[in-house]
Design a protein around this motif. Structure first.
Motif, short mmCIF file in Angstrom:
data_model
loop_
_atom_site.label_atom_id
_atom_site.label_comp_id
_atom_site.label_asym_id
_atom_site.label_seq_id
_atom_site.Cartn_x
_atom_site.Cartn_y
_atom_site.Cartn_z
N LEU A 21 -6.00 -4.88 -10.22
CA LEU A 21 -5.49 -3.57 -10.59
C LEU A 21 -3.98 -3.69 -10.74
O LEU A 21 -3.29 -4.12 -9.81
N GLU A 22 -3.49 -3.30 -11.92
CA GLU A 22 -2.07 -3.48 -12.21
C GLU A 22 -1.33 -2.15 -12.17
O GLU A 22 -1.87 -1.10 -12.58
N CYS A 23 -0.08 -2.21 -11.73
CA CYS A 23 0.75 -1.01 -11.63
C CYS A 23 2.18 -1.36 -12.03
O CYS A 23 2.72 -2.37 -11.53
N LEU A 45 -3.55 3.85 3.24
CA LEU A 45 -2.63 2.84 2.74
C LEU A 45 -3.24 1.46 2.87
O LEU A 45 -3.64 1.03 3.95
N ILE A 46 -3.25 0.73 1.74
CA ILE A 46 -3.83 -0.62 1.73
C ILE A 46 -2.73 -1.66 1.96
O ILE A 46 -2.79 -2.46 2.89
N TYR A 47 -1.74 -1.64 1.11
CA TYR A 47 -0.60 -2.56 1.19
C TYR A 47 0.62 -1.85 0.64
O TYR A 47 0.50 -0.93 -0.18
N PHE A 48 1.79 -2.30 1.04
CA PHE A 48 3.01 -1.87 0.41
C PHE A 48 4.01 -3.02 0.33
O PHE A 48 3.84 -4.05 0.99
N SER A 49 5.02 -2.79 -0.50
CA SER A 49 6.04 -3.82 -0.72
C SER A 49 7.40 -3.13 -0.82
O SER A 49 7.54 -2.13 -1.52
N TYR A 50 8.38 -3.65 -0.10
CA TYR A 50 9.71 -3.05 -0.16
C TYR A 50 10.69 -3.93 -0.91
O TYR A 50 11.89 -3.64 -0.95
N SER A 65 -5.69 -8.14 -1.47
CA SER A 65 -4.40 -8.81 -1.42
C SER A 65 -3.52 -8.19 -2.49
O SER A 65 -4.00 -7.40 -3.32
N VAL A 66 -2.24 -8.53 -2.47
CA VAL A 66 -1.31 -7.95 -3.43
C VAL A 66 -0.35 -9.02 -3.92
O VAL A 66 -0.21 -10.09 -3.32
N SER A 67 0.30 -8.70 -5.03
CA SER A 67 1.29 -9.59 -5.61
C SER A 67 2.42 -8.76 -6.18
O SER A 67 2.18 -7.77 -6.87
N ARG A 68 3.66 -9.17 -5.87
CA ARG A 68 4.83 -8.50 -6.46
C ARG A 68 5.82 -9.58 -6.88
O ARG A 68 6.72 -9.94 -6.13
N GLU A 69 5.64 -10.05 -8.09
CA GLU A 69 6.49 -11.10 -8.64
C GLU A 69 7.74 -10.52 -9.31
O GLU A 69 8.77 -11.19 -9.41
N LYS A 70 7.63 -9.29 -9.78
CA LYS A 70 8.77 -8.61 -10.39
C LYS A 70 8.91 -7.24 -9.76
O LYS A 70 7.93 -6.65 -9.29
N GLU A 72 9.27 -4.31 -10.91
CA GLU A 72 8.59 -3.18 -11.52
C GLU A 72 7.07 -3.26 -11.45
O GLU A 72 6.39 -2.30 -11.78
N ARG A 73 6.52 -4.38 -11.00
CA ARG A 73 5.07 -4.59 -11.08
C ARG A 73 4.48 -4.92 -9.70
O ARG A 73 4.98 -5.80 -9.01
N PHE A 74 3.41 -4.21 -9.37
CA PHE A 74 2.74 -4.42 -8.08
C PHE A 74 1.25 -4.45 -8.36
O PHE A 74 0.68 -3.47 -8.84
N SER A 75 0.64 -5.58 -8.05
CA SER A 75 -0.78 -5.77 -8.39
C SER A 75 -1.62 -5.76 -7.12
O SER A 75 -1.24 -6.34 -6.10
N LEU A 76 -2.77 -5.13 -7.21
CA LEU A 76 -3.75 -5.12 -6.12
C LEU A 76 -4.93 -5.99 -6.55
O LEU A 76 -5.43 -5.84 -7.67
N ILE A 77 -5.35 -6.87 -5.66
CA ILE A 77 -6.42 -7.81 -5.97
C ILE A 77 -7.56 -7.62 -4.98
O ILE A 77 -7.34 -7.61 -3.76
N LEU A 78 -8.75 -7.41 -5.52
CA LEU A 78 -9.95 -7.39 -4.70
C LEU A 78 -10.56 -8.78 -4.84
O LEU A 78 -11.04 -9.16 -5.92
N GLU A 79 -10.51 -9.57 -3.79
CA GLU A 79 -10.88 -10.97 -3.87
C GLU A 79 -12.35 -11.15 -4.25
O GLU A 79 -12.69 -12.02 -5.04
N SER A 80 -13.22 -10.34 -3.69
CA SER A 80 -14.65 -10.40 -3.99
C SER A 80 -15.19 -8.98 -3.82
O SER A 80 -15.48 -8.56 -2.72
#
Lengths: 113, 111
Positions: A21-23, A45-50, A65-70, A72-80
């Motif tokens: 899921l992309e944001c 609340l699942i995850y957050f990033s500051y 899990s989540v990813s914030r490489e930039k 402006e973008r915060f991705s939520l990942i459902l592993e399975s």
């Protein structure tokens, strides 16, 4: 008009699939959040990033899990994906260390079959 | 157990009626926010109250923060069908990254 954009409004996935899921936000906000919303349970609340590459677990991180490489973008990942992850997923952003409120995206309604 | 309790959970009224929604906690918050969420959309921030006893007005909506900063109320005067939605309160702790949401009040205003 400032906004938080979620890539999909509706998604249907199969059990066991990996789901992304992309944001994206255009407000240069430091903080970004992922919530899920279920009837009777409210927003959880699942995850957050500051900051970029930083992440913190929320109240219900299991299975996500989540990813914030930039910034402006915060991705939520459902592993399975599992059926109990069927829900409305809301992304939000907020300026850092302030009393400002959230700006939410329109949400992604995910159904896992 | 929710840190913030909202009441009532559901409210169905006729157009033109007045109503009050409550948001209560045993915890003290540095500020409290109210959001409205329409079906199929994300919540939208209506107001933030910061000072104990503060009252803010937004057209027909009046928001009040309790003197002890543990509770808040939202009063709508002469409700209209466009007020229909889910109203959420959110309390902010001194750690600004932690918000606590109430479970919401679902309001239906019938024409």
């Amino acid at each position: 008009d400032v906004k938080v954009t979620q890539s999909s409004r509706y998604l249907v996935k199969r059990t066991g699939e990996k789901v992304f899921l992309e944001c994206v936000q255009d407000m240069d906000h430091e903080n970004m959040f992922w919530y899920r919303q279920d009837p009777g349970l409210g927003l959880r609340l699942i995850y957050f990033s500051y900051d970029v590459k930083m992440k913190e677990k929320g109240d219900i991180p299991e299975g996500y899990s989540v990813s914030r490489e930039k910034k402006e973008r915060f991705s939520l990942i459902l592993e399975s994906a599992s059926t109990n992850q069927t829900s409305m997923y809301l992304c939000a952003s907020r300026p850092g260390a302030s009393r400002y409120g959230y700006t939410f995206g329109s949400g992604t309604r995910l159904t896992v079959v | 157990t929710q840190l913030l309790e909202q009441s009532p959970q559901f409210l169905s009224i006729q157009e033109g009626e007045n109503l009050t929604v409550y948001c209560n906690s045993s915890s003290v918050f540095s500020s409290l926010q109210w959001y409205r969420q329409e079906p199929g959309e994300g919540p939208v921030l209506l107001v933030t109250v910061v000072t104990g006893g503060e009252v803010k007005k937004l057209k027909r909506l009046t928001f009040q923060f309790g003197d002890a900063r543990k509770d808040s109320s939202l009063h709508i005067t002469a409700a209209q069908p466009g007020d229909t939605g889910l109203y959420l309160c959110a309390g902010v702790t001194d750690n600004f990254n932690k918000f606590y949401f109430g479970s919401g009040t679902k309001l239906n205003v019938k024409p």
